[in-house]
Design a protein around this motif. Structure first.
Motif, PDB file in Angstrom:
ATOM      1  N   PRO A  59       3.329   3.891  35.452  1.00 21.89           N
ATOM      2  CA  PRO A  59       3.004   2.853  34.470  1.00 21.89           C
ATOM      3  C   PRO A  59       4.062   1.763  34.361  1.00 21.89           C
ATOM      4  O   PRO A  59       3.898   0.831  33.571  1.00 21.89           O
ATOM      5  N   ASN A  60       5.129   1.875  35.123  1.00 22.67           N
ATOM      6  CA  ASN A  60       6.201   0.887  35.067  1.00 22.67           C
ATOM      7  C   ASN A  60       6.177  -0.078  36.249  1.00 22.67           C
ATOM      8  O   ASN A  60       7.118  -0.840  36.443  1.00 22.67           O
ATOM      9  N   THR A  61       5.096  -0.027  37.034  1.00 19.26           N
ATOM     10  CA  THR A  61       4.995  -0.914  38.186  1.00 19.26           C
ATOM     11  C   THR A  61       3.650  -1.621  38.185  1.00 19.26           C
ATOM     12  O   THR A  61       2.694  -1.180  37.554  1.00 19.26           O
ATOM     13  N   ASP A  62       3.595  -2.695  38.930  1.00 24.91           N
ATOM     14  CA  ASP A  62       2.348  -3.432  39.090  1.00 24.91           C
ATOM     15  C   ASP A  62       1.479  -2.701  40.110  1.00 24.91           C
ATOM     16  O   ASP A  62       1.849  -2.589  41.279  1.00 24.91           O
ATOM     17  N   PRO A  63       0.311  -2.174  39.705  1.00 30.79           N
ATOM     18  CA  PRO A  63      -0.527  -1.446  40.660  1.00 30.79           C
ATOM     19  C   PRO A  63      -1.024  -2.319  41.802  1.00 30.79           C
ATOM     20  O   PRO A  63      -1.470  -1.816  42.829  1.00 30.79           O
ATOM     21  N   HIS A  64      -0.904  -3.629  41.651  1.00 35.59           N
ATOM     22  CA  HIS A  64      -1.372  -4.535  42.698  1.00 35.59           C
ATOM     23  C   HIS A  64      -0.406  -4.656  43.855  1.00 35.59           C
ATOM     24  O   HIS A  64      -0.728  -5.207  44.888  1.00 35.59           O
ATOM     25  N   VAL A 263       2.224  -8.526  18.766  1.00 44.36           N
ATOM     26  CA  VAL A 263       1.837  -8.349  20.163  1.00 44.36           C
ATOM     27  C   VAL A 263       1.624  -6.865  20.458  1.00 44.36           C
ATOM     28  O   VAL A 263       2.248  -5.994  19.848  1.00 44.36           O
ATOM     29  N   VAL A 264       0.735  -6.604  21.410  1.00 43.65           N
ATOM     30  CA  VAL A 264       0.457  -5.234  21.859  1.00 43.65           C
ATOM     31  C   VAL A 264       0.479  -5.222  23.377  1.00 43.65           C
ATOM     32  O   VAL A 264      -0.238  -5.999  24.016  1.00 43.65           O
ATOM     33  N   GLY A 265       1.297  -4.351  23.941  1.00 41.63           N
ATOM     34  CA  GLY A 265       1.307  -4.167  25.384  1.00 41.63           C
ATOM     35  C   GLY A 265       0.265  -3.135  25.783  1.00 41.63           C
ATOM     36  O   GLY A 265       0.279  -2.007  25.288  1.00 41.63           O
ATOM     37  N   VAL A 266      -0.652  -3.513  26.654  1.00 41.57           N
ATOM     38  CA  VAL A 266      -1.670  -2.581  27.129  1.00 41.57           C
ATOM     39  C   VAL A 266      -1.392  -2.234  28.588  1.00 41.57           C
ATOM     40  O   VAL A 266      -0.750  -3.006  29.307  1.00 41.57           O
ATOM     41  N   TYR A 267      -1.869  -1.084  29.009  1.00 42.04           N
ATOM     42  CA  TYR A 267      -1.535  -0.539  30.315  1.00 42.04           C
ATOM     43  C   TYR A 267      -2.745  -0.508  31.235  1.00 42.04           C
ATOM     44  O   TYR A 267      -3.853  -0.200  30.808  1.00 42.04           O
ATOM     45  N   GLU A 268      -2.481  -0.742  32.506  1.00 43.37           N
ATOM     46  CA  GLU A 268      -3.495  -0.498  33.535  1.00 43.37           C
ATOM     47  C   GLU A 268      -3.446   0.946  34.010  1.00 43.37           C
ATOM     48  O   GLU A 268      -4.460   1.518  34.399  1.00 43.37           O
ATOM     49  N   THR A 269      -2.264   1.509  34.007  1.00 43.74           N
ATOM     50  CA  THR A 269      -2.043   2.872  34.480  1.00 43.74           C
ATOM     51  C   THR A 269      -1.701   3.759  33.294  1.00 43.74           C
ATOM     52  O   THR A 269      -0.885   3.373  32.455  1.00 43.74           O
ATOM     53  N   MET A 270      -2.307   4.925  33.208  1.00 43.53           N
ATOM     54  CA  MET A 270      -2.079   5.802  32.070  1.00 43.53           C
ATOM     55  C   MET A 270      -0.601   6.170  31.965  1.00 43.53           C
ATOM     56  O   MET A 270      -0.009   6.660  32.916  1.00 43.53           O
ATOM     57  N   PRO A 271       0.018   5.948  30.793  1.00 38.13           N
ATOM     58  CA  PRO A 271       1.446   6.235  30.646  1.00 38.13           C
ATOM     59  C   PRO A 271       1.753   7.730  30.761  1.00 38.13           C
ATOM     60  O   PRO A 271       0.912   8.589  30.480  1.00 38.13           O
ATOM     61  N   THR A 272       2.973   8.013  31.140  1.00 41.62           N
ATOM     62  CA  THR A 272       3.432   9.392  31.266  1.00 41.62           C
ATOM     63  C   THR A 272       3.335  10.117  29.929  1.00 41.62           C
ATOM     64  O   THR A 272       3.659   9.565  28.877  1.00 41.62           O
ATOM     65  N   TYR A 274       0.569  11.322  28.503  1.00 36.98           N
ATOM     66  CA  TYR A 274      -0.733  11.173  27.848  1.00 36.98           C
ATOM     67  C   TYR A 274      -1.821  11.815  28.687  1.00 36.98           C
ATOM     68  O   TYR A 274      -1.694  11.938  29.908  1.00 36.98           O
ATOM     69  N   ASP A 275      -2.899  12.228  28.011  1.00 42.39           N
ATOM     70  CA  ASP A 275      -4.151  12.420  28.713  1.00 42.39           C
ATOM     71  C   ASP A 275      -5.026  11.222  28.369  1.00 42.39           C
ATOM     72  O   ASP A 275      -4.639  10.363  27.564  1.00 42.39           O
ATOM     73  N   TYR A 276      -6.191  11.138  28.996  1.00 42.25           N
ATOM     74  CA  TYR A 276      -7.010   9.942  28.825  1.00 42.25           C
ATOM     75  C   TYR A 276      -7.372   9.698  27.373  1.00 42.25           C
ATOM     76  O   TYR A 276      -7.258   8.563  26.875  1.00 42.25           O
ATOM     77  N   GLN A 277      -7.790  10.737  26.668  1.00 43.87           N
ATOM     78  CA  GLN A 277      -8.245  10.557  25.282  1.00 43.87           C
ATOM     79  C   GLN A 277      -7.115  10.050  24.384  1.00 43.87           C
ATOM     80  O   GLN A 277      -7.320   9.121  23.583  1.00 43.87           O
ATOM     81  N   ARG A 278      -5.951  10.664  24.494  1.00 42.28           N
ATOM     82  CA  ARG A 278      -4.839  10.246  23.640  1.00 42.28           C
ATOM     83  C   ARG A 278      -4.348   8.845  23.995  1.00 42.28           C
ATOM     84  O   ARG A 278      -3.884   8.099  23.134  1.00 42.28           O
ATOM     85  N   TRP A 279      -4.457   8.487  25.264  1.00 45.86           N
ATOM     86  CA  TRP A 279      -4.080   7.136  25.682  1.00 45.86           C
ATOM     87  C   TRP A 279      -4.985   6.104  25.026  1.00 45.86           C
ATOM     88  O   TRP A 279      -4.501   5.115  24.451  1.00 45.86           O
ATOM     89  N   MET A 280      -6.279   6.300  25.084  1.00 48.93           N
ATOM     90  CA  MET A 280      -7.200   5.346  24.474  1.00 48.93           C
ATOM     91  C   MET A 280      -6.987   5.259  22.965  1.00 48.93           C
ATOM     92  O   MET A 280      -7.026   4.172  22.375  1.00 48.93           O
TER      93      MET A 280
END
Length: 301
Positions: A59-64, A263-272, A274-280
């Motif tokens: 989650p700390n890198t650009d997935p692109h 401001v809110v920072g949103v993620y493309e990659t699930m942060p360390t 978390y599982d999907y539900q808690r991330w959302m």
């Protein structure tokens, strides 16, 4: 973000450590989630009967800027089940799979599950509330075809997974009711699907979102529009891609800070951690905190 022109299939070693020295349990299905949120869902449905690898998981890198190493190509070629996003987000994975065909391998493309055409402009499908139940069901079907004796096990885990998403759905509905048509600004369409489900009004021009997502220069009038949204406090919150902050994003953040727009920072990659539900839920809670209390959340902990 998602654009093929910003992705490459260069052969490197940066990600090979993801799979180095990994032993697969006897009798388990080898599965790959190209994006780590999909890997997480595979794991939740497959439980003890799957060995899952996530490829894009930092989650700390650009997935692109992701580069597929030979180790990753081998891991994907050996996988019995692969889940990938589609819509140009992971074209490199499609190429690897095509170069290593296998009739025994099952590939789930989330774009296809949702019936989305190639010209769908926002590829960040995991923020769409209806996405993961369909992924979970498709994963269960695929696993059941490979291990029919455990069909009831997989079905039970799908049922549990679907129930675990209810707090997020209820939270989205509650936000929409309590804060209807909340005006927001964004850099990219990373969390747009969630914002729309929460009833927000995204004021940032799509052309600006697309330019930033695609790594192209935005039109000056779009930049001026965004600066007015922030500087004149025409929005309640500014959401930006936490993983990719270039000079333009930094200038928008500075304008928001000066105008006291949270401001809110949103993620493309699930942060360390978390599982999907808690991330959302964490992303939704950050949005609520910004709108209700003026609290900024730049990093999820």
């Amino acid at each position: 973000m998602s654009v093929p022109l910003r992705r490459s299939l260069a052969i490197g070693l940066a990600c090979s450590a993801l799979f180095a020295g990994v032993a697969h349990a006897a009798g388990s299905i080898r599965a790959v989630g190209v994006e780590n949120e999909y890997a997480n869902v595979i794991s939740q449905i497959g439980g003890e009967y799957v060995q899952v690898r996530a490829i894009e998981s930092n989650p700390n890198t650009d997935p692109h800027t992701f580069e597929a190493s030979p180790a990753i190509a081998r891991e994907m070629a050996a996988a019995q089940l692969v889940v990938r996003n589609g819509l140009g987000y992971d074209t490199w994975a499609k190429k690897i799979l095509a170069a290593n065909p296998s009739q025994a391998r099952k590939v789930i493309v989330v774009q296809d599950l949702l019936g989305l055409p190639e010209n769908t402009r926002n590829p960040h499908l995991w923020y769409k509330p209806e996405t993961m139940p369909k992924v979970a069901a498709a994963v269960a079907d695929a696993l059941s075809s490979m291990m029919p004796e455990h069909r009831a096990y997989f079905a039970a885990r799908v049922k549990r997974f679907d129930a675990s998403l209810r707090p997020w759905y209820e939270g989205l509905a509650a936000f929409k009711k309590q804060y209807p048509n909340t005006p927001v600004a964004v850099t990219e369409p990373v969390a747009d699907y969630m914002l729309e489900a929460a009833g927000c009004e995204i004021k940032t021009p799509w052309s600006l979102q697309a330019a930033i997502m695609n790594g192209t220069d935005p039109a000056p009038q779009d930049v001026s529009k965004q600066n007015a949204l922030l500087g004149q406090r025409q929005v309640k919150v500014f959401l930006y891609n936490q993983q990719v902050t270039d000079s333009l994003t930094q200038s928008f953040l500075a304008t928001a800070k000066q105008a006291k727009v949270p401001v809110v920072g949103v993620y493309e990659t699930m942060p360390t951690g978390y599982d999907y539900q808690r991330w959302m839920m964490a992303e939704l809670n950050a949005l609520r905190a910004a709108v209700s209390k003026g609290t900024s959340t730049t990093v999820l902990h």
